[in-house]
Design an enzyme around this catalytic site. Structure first.
Site, PDB file in Angstrom:
ATOM      1  N   GLU A 109       1.257  -9.962 -12.481  1.00 36.61           N
ATOM      2  CA  GLU A 109      -0.023  -9.710 -13.137  1.00 36.61           C
ATOM      3  C   GLU A 109      -0.016  -8.471 -14.029  1.00 36.61           C
ATOM      4  O   GLU A 109       0.837  -7.596 -13.907  1.00 36.61           O
ATOM      5  CB  GLU A 109      -1.099  -9.567 -12.068  1.00 36.61           C
ATOM      6  CG  GLU A 109      -0.746  -8.544 -11.020  1.00 36.61           C
ATOM      7  CD  GLU A 109      -1.445  -8.786  -9.686  1.00 36.61           C
ATOM      8  OE1 GLU A 109      -1.592  -9.960  -9.283  1.00 36.61           O
ATOM      9  OE2 GLU A 109      -1.836  -7.811  -9.058  1.00 36.61           O
ATOM     10  N   CYS A 122      -1.815  -2.301 -18.290  1.00 35.40           N
ATOM     11  CA  CYS A 122      -0.911  -1.971 -17.193  1.00 35.40           C
ATOM     12  C   CYS A 122      -0.064  -3.209 -16.945  1.00 35.40           C
ATOM     13  O   CYS A 122      -0.606  -4.278 -16.637  1.00 35.40           O
ATOM     14  CB  CYS A 122      -1.748  -1.617 -15.966  1.00 35.40           C
ATOM     15  SG  CYS A 122      -0.761  -1.400 -14.486  1.00 35.40           S
ATOM     16  N   CYS A 154      -0.454  -0.565  -0.733  1.00 41.03           N
ATOM     17  CA  CYS A 154      -0.422  -1.382  -1.946  1.00 41.03           C
ATOM     18  C   CYS A 154      -0.223  -2.855  -1.597  1.00 41.03           C
ATOM     19  O   CYS A 154       0.676  -3.208  -0.830  1.00 41.03           O
ATOM     20  CB  CYS A 154       0.734  -0.895  -2.834  1.00 41.03           C
ATOM     21  SG  CYS A 154       1.117  -2.015  -4.172  1.00 41.03           S
ATOM     22  N   CYS A 183      -2.597  -3.207  -7.739  1.00 39.67           N
ATOM     23  CA  CYS A 183      -1.616  -4.215  -8.084  1.00 39.67           C
ATOM     24  C   CYS A 183      -1.358  -5.148  -6.908  1.00 39.67           C
ATOM     25  O   CYS A 183      -1.311  -4.733  -5.767  1.00 39.67           O
ATOM     26  CB  CYS A 183      -0.326  -3.571  -8.578  1.00 39.67           C
ATOM     27  SG  CYS A 183       0.352  -2.375  -7.446  1.00 39.67           S
ATOM     28  N   CYS A 212       7.474  -6.176  -5.140  1.00 42.25           N
ATOM     29  CA  CYS A 212       8.052  -4.831  -5.275  1.00 42.25           C
ATOM     30  C   CYS A 212       8.781  -4.464  -3.993  1.00 42.25           C
ATOM     31  O   CYS A 212       8.266  -4.696  -2.900  1.00 42.25           O
ATOM     32  CB  CYS A 212       6.952  -3.813  -5.543  1.00 42.25           C
ATOM     33  SG  CYS A 212       7.595  -2.152  -5.780  1.00 42.25           S
ATOM     34  N   CYS A 220       5.030   0.328  -0.584  1.00 40.71           N
ATOM     35  CA  CYS A 220       4.007   1.339  -0.299  1.00 40.71           C
ATOM     36  C   CYS A 220       2.945   0.701   0.599  1.00 40.71           C
ATOM     37  O   CYS A 220       2.447  -0.393   0.310  1.00 40.71           O
ATOM     38  CB  CYS A 220       3.360   1.843  -1.585  1.00 40.71           C
ATOM     39  SG  CYS A 220       4.553   2.577  -2.703  1.00 40.71           S
TER      40      CYS A 220
HETATM   41  S1  SF4 Z   1       2.398   1.099  -5.433  1.00 40.68           S
HETATM   42 FE1  SF4 Z   1       2.973  -1.053  -5.071  1.00 40.68          FE
HETATM   43  S2  SF4 Z   1       3.942  -1.746  -6.978  1.00 40.68           S
HETATM   44 FE2  SF4 Z   1       3.854   0.493  -7.021  1.00 40.68          FE
HETATM   45  S3  SF4 Z   1       5.837   1.145  -6.158  1.00 40.68           S
HETATM   46 FE3  SF4 Z   1       4.419   1.037  -4.421  1.00 40.68          FE
HETATM   47  S4  SF4 Z   1       4.680  -1.042  -3.590  1.00 40.68           S
HETATM   48 FE4  SF4 Z   1       5.576  -1.017  -5.643  1.00 40.68          FE
END
Ligand code: SF4
Length: 344
Positions: free
Chosen positions: A83, A96, A110, A328, A103, A107
């Site tokens: 996205e 963005c 996230c 995200c 990913c 995190c």
């Molecule tokens: S915030 Fe989300 S997209 Fe960004 S590095 Fe961390 S896990 Fe990956």
């Protein structure tokens, strides 16, 4: 068949003014297909269509937010999805973009991190997000002036494709963006940061998602962070600044009772001493299942005040598109199908 958008503008097919016309159709007019390039002879258009794929996406869906931002969900030819978010700020249009499907950084706050890693996007799949969003918004591609690599993915782990995408974005016959308006946001990978510093023709901006000034908290927020210590990240940021002369931005998602304590503001100020930097405090954009809450306004203000008092250049960046699932990965996770993003 190769994707046309994966090519650097200097490597586009055709020659002379025909090549210039092709580049103009792609990057200035945002043509949706070879067919639409009406001042190219029909035979040439069909030859190009026989040799190159034009559109990187099988499908595009959008969700609009009440604040004007629009989330775009792209389906790729292998049915994987990622996205981009369009944010029409008052004086400039910002996008963005994602650099991966999913990913690997994981995190904890996230939604994308919860999806895990799918695959890297190619340069054309990254640049294609800008062209598709411009088309969707009814603006010329070059009217989108600001770009952040801050969507799904860790850009420094998809280094070559992201560097090529950046060169296409900045190229005078590509999207012609200013390098001051393109920002790469990383979770903090010292080797990648040093490599980026050496790309002296590029000059794009660097943002580091620090999120905590102490190892214990940072590894709670970013479980993969144990691979690189905060000291190593800060050393690479200082080297980056020594080589490029550029300011470094630090992203800091404010998580209630996790990283928003005043001793952490003091520790952050200590880390930044002597570095030309800017800290963005980001009120957390909560998603169901994250296990985190956003800091209270009062705590956010106290943290901000402490940083400012310590001489840190700081601002608060409010998330755009909260009601469209702007963190995200959120849009993907919220889909009723549940299996929208296929990472296998
Ligand atoms: S915030 Fe989300 S997209 Fe960004 S590095 Fe961390 S896990 Fe990956």
């Amino acid at each position: 068949m190769p994707l046309l958008l994966d090519l650097h503008p200097d490597q586009y097919p055709l020659h002379g003014y025909r090549r210039r016309q092709l580049l103009e159709w792609v990057f200035e007019h945002g043509a949706p297909s070879f067919e639409a390039m009406t001042n190219l002879p029909a035979t040439l258009r069909s030859e190009l269509a026989d040799q190159y794929t034009f559109d990187p996406f099988l499908g595009i869906e959008t969700v609009s937010s009440s604040d004007g931002s629009v989330k775009y969900l792209f389906t790729l030819p292998d049915l994987k999805q990622m996205e981009a978010v369009y944010m029409p700020y008052l004086d400039r249009r910002t996008i963005c973009v994602s650099t991966m499907v999913g990913c690997p950084a994981k995190c904890a706050f996230c939604a994308t991190g919860a999806l895990g890693f799918g695959r890297n996007l190619t340069a054309g799949e990254i640049v294609g997000q800008v062209l598709a969003v411009a088309r969707g918004q009814g603006v010329a591609p070059r009217e989108i002036r600001n770009l952040v690599f801050m969507g799904m993915g860790e850009p420094l782990l998809n280094y070559d494709h992201v560097m090529l995408a950046s060169r296409i974005l900045l190229h005078e016959h590509g999207l012609g963006m200013s390098k001051r308006r393109v920002t790469l946001s990383t979770v903090g990978l010292p080797r990648g940061i040093r490599k980026l510093a050496a790309e002296d023709d590029l000059g794009i901006k660097l943002a580091i998602s620090l999120h905590a000034p102490d190892e214990e908290t940072r590894q709670r927020i970013i479980p993969t962070a144990h691979a690189n210590t905060i000291a190593e990240i800060m050393a690479s940021a200082r080297e980056y600044q020594a080589v490029t002369g550029r300011r470094v931005t630090f992203e800091y998602a404010m998580l209630r009772d996790v990283n928003d304590q005043l001793w952490q503001a003091d520790l952050l100020a200590d880390l930044l001493r002597g570095l030309v930097s800017h800290v963005n405090l980001i009120p957390m954009n909560p998603w169901d299942g994250s296990g985190f809450l956003e800091s209270s306004e009062q705590q956010l203000q106290a943290f901000y005040d402490r940083l400012e008092a310590r001489g840190v250049e700081v601002s608060v960046r409010r998330s755009r598109g909260r009601d469209a699932g702007a963190a995200c990965g959120q849009l993907a996770l919220k889909r009723p199908e549940g299996n929208l993003i296929s990472l296998q």
